[in-house]
Design a protein around this motif. Sequence first.
Motif, PDB file in Angstrom:
ATOM      1  N   VAL A 161      14.042  -7.752  -7.383  1.00 48.73           N
ATOM      2  CA  VAL A 161      12.975  -8.215  -8.280  1.00 48.73           C
ATOM      3  C   VAL A 161      12.197  -9.387  -7.671  1.00 48.73           C
ATOM      4  CG1 VAL A 161      12.578  -9.438 -10.466  1.00 48.73           C
ATOM      5  CG2 VAL A 161      13.898  -7.344 -10.449  1.00 48.73           C
ATOM      6  N   HIS A 162      12.906 -10.384  -7.164  1.00 51.58           N
ATOM      7  CA  HIS A 162      12.236 -11.572  -6.626  1.00 51.58           C
ATOM      8  C   HIS A 162      11.299 -11.190  -5.479  1.00 51.58           C
ATOM      9  CE1 HIS A 162      11.619 -15.762  -5.675  1.00 51.58           C
ATOM     10  NE2 HIS A 162      11.877 -15.486  -4.412  1.00 51.58           N
ATOM     11  N   GLU A 163      11.824 -10.356  -4.567  1.00 55.54           N
ATOM     12  CA  GLU A 163      11.052  -9.964  -3.384  1.00 55.54           C
ATOM     13  C   GLU A 163       9.776  -9.194  -3.786  1.00 55.54           C
ATOM     14  OE1 GLU A 163      13.575  -7.770  -0.669  1.00 55.54           O
ATOM     15  OE2 GLU A 163      11.767  -6.790   0.162  1.00 55.54           O
ATOM     16  N   VAL A 164       9.938  -8.232  -4.670  1.00 54.33           N
ATOM     17  CA  VAL A 164       8.780  -7.427  -5.103  1.00 54.33           C
ATOM     18  C   VAL A 164       7.762  -8.316  -5.825  1.00 54.33           C
ATOM     19  CG1 VAL A 164       8.056  -5.574  -6.686  1.00 54.33           C
ATOM     20  CG2 VAL A 164      10.040  -5.243  -5.201  1.00 54.33           C
ATOM     21  N   ALA A 165       8.260  -9.215  -6.682  1.00 52.66           N
ATOM     22  CA  ALA A 165       7.350 -10.102  -7.432  1.00 52.66           C
ATOM     23  C   ALA A 165       6.560 -10.979  -6.459  1.00 52.66           C
ATOM     24  CB  ALA A 165       8.157 -10.968  -8.402  1.00 52.66           C
ATOM     25  N   GLN A 166       7.240 -11.556  -5.473  1.00 51.40           N
ATOM     26  CA  GLN A 166       6.556 -12.424  -4.498  1.00 51.40           C
ATOM     27  C   GLN A 166       5.485 -11.645  -3.743  1.00 51.40           C
ATOM     28  OE1 GLN A 166       6.646 -15.702  -4.142  1.00 51.40           O
ATOM     29  NE2 GLN A 166       7.987 -15.635  -5.904  1.00 51.40           N
ATOM     30  N   LYS A 167       5.824 -10.436  -3.353  1.00 51.01           N
ATOM     31  CA  LYS A 167       4.878  -9.604  -2.592  1.00 51.01           C
ATOM     32  C   LYS A 167       3.627  -9.297  -3.429  1.00 51.01           C
ATOM     33  CE  LYS A 167       5.767  -6.523   1.141  1.00 51.01           C
ATOM     34  NZ  LYS A 167       6.692  -5.586   1.731  1.00 51.01           N
ATOM     35  N   MET A 168       3.846  -8.967  -4.702  1.00 52.68           N
ATOM     36  CA  MET A 168       2.704  -8.664  -5.584  1.00 52.68           C
ATOM     37  C   MET A 168       1.820  -9.903  -5.739  1.00 52.68           C
ATOM     38  SD  MET A 168       3.987  -6.085  -8.587  1.00 52.68           S
ATOM     39  CE  MET A 168       5.196  -7.142  -9.340  1.00 52.68           C
ATOM     40  N   VAL A 199       2.390  -2.885 -12.738  1.00 49.17           N
ATOM     41  CA  VAL A 199       3.529  -1.971 -12.753  1.00 49.17           C
ATOM     42  C   VAL A 199       3.328  -0.900 -11.678  1.00 49.17           C
ATOM     43  CG1 VAL A 199       4.734  -0.236 -14.152  1.00 49.17           C
ATOM     44  CG2 VAL A 199       4.077  -2.401 -15.179  1.00 49.17           C
ATOM     45  N   GLY A 200       2.069  -0.429 -11.540  1.00 48.22           N
ATOM     46  CA  GLY A 200       1.763   0.600 -10.556  1.00 48.22           C
ATOM     47  C   GLY A 200       2.135   0.147  -9.149  1.00 48.22           C
ATOM     48  N   ARG A 201       1.746  -1.094  -8.801  1.00 43.49           N
ATOM     49  CA  ARG A 201       2.027  -1.604  -7.453  1.00 43.49           C
ATOM     50  C   ARG A 201       3.542  -1.791  -7.258  1.00 43.49           C
ATOM     51  NH1 ARG A 201       2.162  -1.156  -2.740  1.00 43.49           N
ATOM     52  NH2 ARG A 201       2.104  -2.933  -1.315  1.00 43.49           N
ATOM     53  N   ALA A 202       4.213  -2.266  -8.294  1.00 40.03           N
ATOM     54  CA  ALA A 202       5.667  -2.461  -8.187  1.00 40.03           C
ATOM     55  C   ALA A 202       6.346  -1.114  -7.959  1.00 40.03           C
ATOM     56  CB  ALA A 202       6.199  -3.128  -9.457  1.00 40.03           C
ATOM     57  N   ARG A 203       5.874  -0.070  -8.645  1.00 41.48           N
ATOM     58  CA  ARG A 203       6.465   1.276  -8.467  1.00 41.48           C
ATOM     59  C   ARG A 203       6.234   1.789  -7.057  1.00 41.48           C
ATOM     60  NH1 ARG A 203       4.874   3.451 -13.977  1.00 41.48           N
ATOM     61  NH2 ARG A 203       6.652   2.804 -15.240  1.00 41.48           N
ATOM     62  N   GLU A 204       4.996   1.552  -6.567  1.00 43.75           N
ATOM     63  CA  GLU A 204       4.687   1.987  -5.186  1.00 43.75           C
ATOM     64  C   GLU A 204       5.661   1.347  -4.215  1.00 43.75           C
ATOM     65  OE1 GLU A 204      -0.121   2.278  -5.590  1.00 43.75           O
ATOM     66  OE2 GLU A 204       0.676   0.946  -4.021  1.00 43.75           O
ATOM     67  N   MET A 205       5.874   0.039  -4.374  1.00 42.46           N
ATOM     68  CA  MET A 205       6.783  -0.686  -3.468  1.00 42.46           C
ATOM     69  C   MET A 205       8.194  -0.118  -3.573  1.00 42.46           C
ATOM     70  SD  MET A 205       5.822  -4.671  -3.658  1.00 42.46           S
ATOM     71  CE  MET A 205       4.165  -5.262  -3.648  1.00 42.46           C
ATOM     72  N   LEU A 206       8.573   0.198  -4.805  1.00 42.12           N
ATOM     73  CA  LEU A 206       9.916   0.733  -5.058  1.00 42.12           C
ATOM     74  C   LEU A 206      10.070   2.077  -4.349  1.00 42.12           C
ATOM     75  CD1 LEU A 206      12.490   0.222  -6.730  1.00 42.12           C
ATOM     76  CD2 LEU A 206      11.397   1.403  -8.628  1.00 42.12           C
ATOM     77  N   GLU A 207       9.028   2.918  -4.503  1.00 43.41           N
ATOM     78  CA  GLU A 207       9.101   4.262  -3.929  1.00 43.41           C
ATOM     79  C   GLU A 207       9.037   4.233  -2.394  1.00 43.41           C
ATOM     80  OE1 GLU A 207       5.984   6.189  -6.141  1.00 43.41           O
ATOM     81  OE2 GLU A 207       7.265   6.076  -7.947  1.00 43.41           O
ATOM     82  N   SER A 208       8.195   3.321  -1.860  1.00 47.66           N
ATOM     83  CA  SER A 208       8.057   3.277  -0.394  1.00 47.66           C
ATOM     84  C   SER A 208       9.169   2.435   0.239  1.00 47.66           C
ATOM     85  CB  SER A 208       6.694   2.708  -0.012  1.00 47.66           C
ATOM     86  OG  SER A 208       6.685   1.340  -0.365  1.00 47.66           O
ATOM     87  N   GLY A 209       9.978   1.815  -0.589  1.00 47.08           N
ATOM     88  CA  GLY A 209      11.116   1.030  -0.072  1.00 47.08           C
ATOM     89  C   GLY A 209      10.724  -0.313   0.492  1.00 47.08           C
ATOM     90  N   ASN A 210       9.496  -0.780   0.223  1.00 46.25           N
ATOM     91  CA  ASN A 210       9.191  -2.160   0.677  1.00 46.25           C
ATOM     92  C   ASN A 210       8.326  -2.913  -0.326  1.00 46.25           C
ATOM     93  OD1 ASN A 210       6.256  -1.709   1.759  1.00 46.25           O
ATOM     94  ND2 ASN A 210       7.453  -0.195   2.807  1.00 46.25           N
TER      95      ASN A 210
END
Length: 418
Positions: free
Chosen positions: A392-399, A407-418
């Motif tokens: 969560v922390h890593e994805v939030a910082q990146k966004m 939510v869309g961008r967070a899902r993309e990151m989740l799906e692409s693994g980064n």
Amino acid sequence: MAETNSKRFHEKDREDRIRTVKEFSGLSEDEAEILRGNDGISFGEADHMVENVIGTMAFPLGIGTNFRINGRDYLVPMVIEESSVIAAASKAAKIARKHGGFSMESDESYSIGQIQVVGVNPRTAIPKVLRASKTILKLANSKSKTLSQMKKGAKKVTCKRLETKSGPMLIVELLIDVGDAMGANVTNTMCEGVAPLIEEITGGRVILRILSNYSTRRLVRGKAVFDKEEVGGSKVVADIIHAYNFAANDPYRAVTHNKGVMNGIIAVANATGQDTRAMEAAAHAFASKGGIYTSLTTWKKDKAGNLVGSIEVPMPVGIVGGIINVHPMIRVCLKILGVKSAGELGCVIGAVGLAQNFSAIRALASEGIQKGHMRLHAKNIAISAGVPKEKVHEVAQKMIQENNVSVGRAREMLESGN
Ligand code: NAD
């Protein structure tokens, strides 16, 4: 308390934050342990509080920092689910400190009890009730030994006449000094207690006997000066005043403006066990007292060009009664705050409302509210997109870095693994 330690409060880990609060407020180890216990209330305690209980539900408890009110430093417990409120209030309080913080004052804690009488001619009944004031007050005060011993309790009887579709009615009102309690129950008890006497005096029939939540006899008011440079310069000061005048003249804007005020007020009220519905109802009615809903705060410039904010708002709060003596976490929150009276609690709550309003209109009148809000909301967005806890922390910082918190961008990151 100013953030003078090497690490600022928000940079500390949980244990360090609890240690800071414990030292500042003189909490015992047992009280600190209640804070660590997350919701501070057992099923059994909850089951005694309300009906049909199946569990308890926790909300975040944070600390508003930097508050200096009437020359005293406070750490302010705030319970709220909305991100950015605690940070915004703390930031505003920091700016206000430069010119001495918040100067607040509170009225006496007078509640108003109403007794509705029908089947009478109010014109002839009113003088009879007023002549019997002393007897009515004596009977009302016999219903609370505690308030009587404190020389508080029912102080005055007034009457008003209403012309309604169901005919004329007499409303007898008791003005009651409820001391350090919110006072709903004692007010209702007194109203019910004097109702038979009112019927006897007037020859009418009493229907309702209950307090008014329009708490106009227990207002809190105060102000703070926000330094021009710290606010962002004279253009931002001018734009905040434009923003205020928008709220002052348009109910559609004023409701949102006051919602920001209530973000601060209700967060402290939640933490200290207040009846937040009573506070909200009173605040919004008060905002309409001139006939048109308007701002609970005012904003102007002083001679030096600094921004001066002021607030006036009903404050039906207590430090005894209700669930205050029952809920362990609330007792700890009140100890953290260290207030000695309902009036002092009201002053703190009013100051936090003003601080919150400052931060909201400052953001709105400059960079817009979303940048800061979404930065602080990014972790919630990541969680709702299904990002696992450890990421969560890593994805939030990146966004936040990408300036794309969604939510869309967070899902993309989740799906692409980064
Ligand atoms: P309460 O019934 O627990 O009474 C407080 C009592 O504390 C007083 O009766 C008094 O005897 C005692 N006390 C001790 N020290 C005191 C002091 N220093 N000052 C004043 N009193 C002192 O609580 P309450 O404040 O009468 O009622 C609050 C509760 O009533 C809240 O839970 C609220 O939600 C609920 N309520 C609200 C409404 C409404 O707002 N319309 C109606 C009914 C009930």
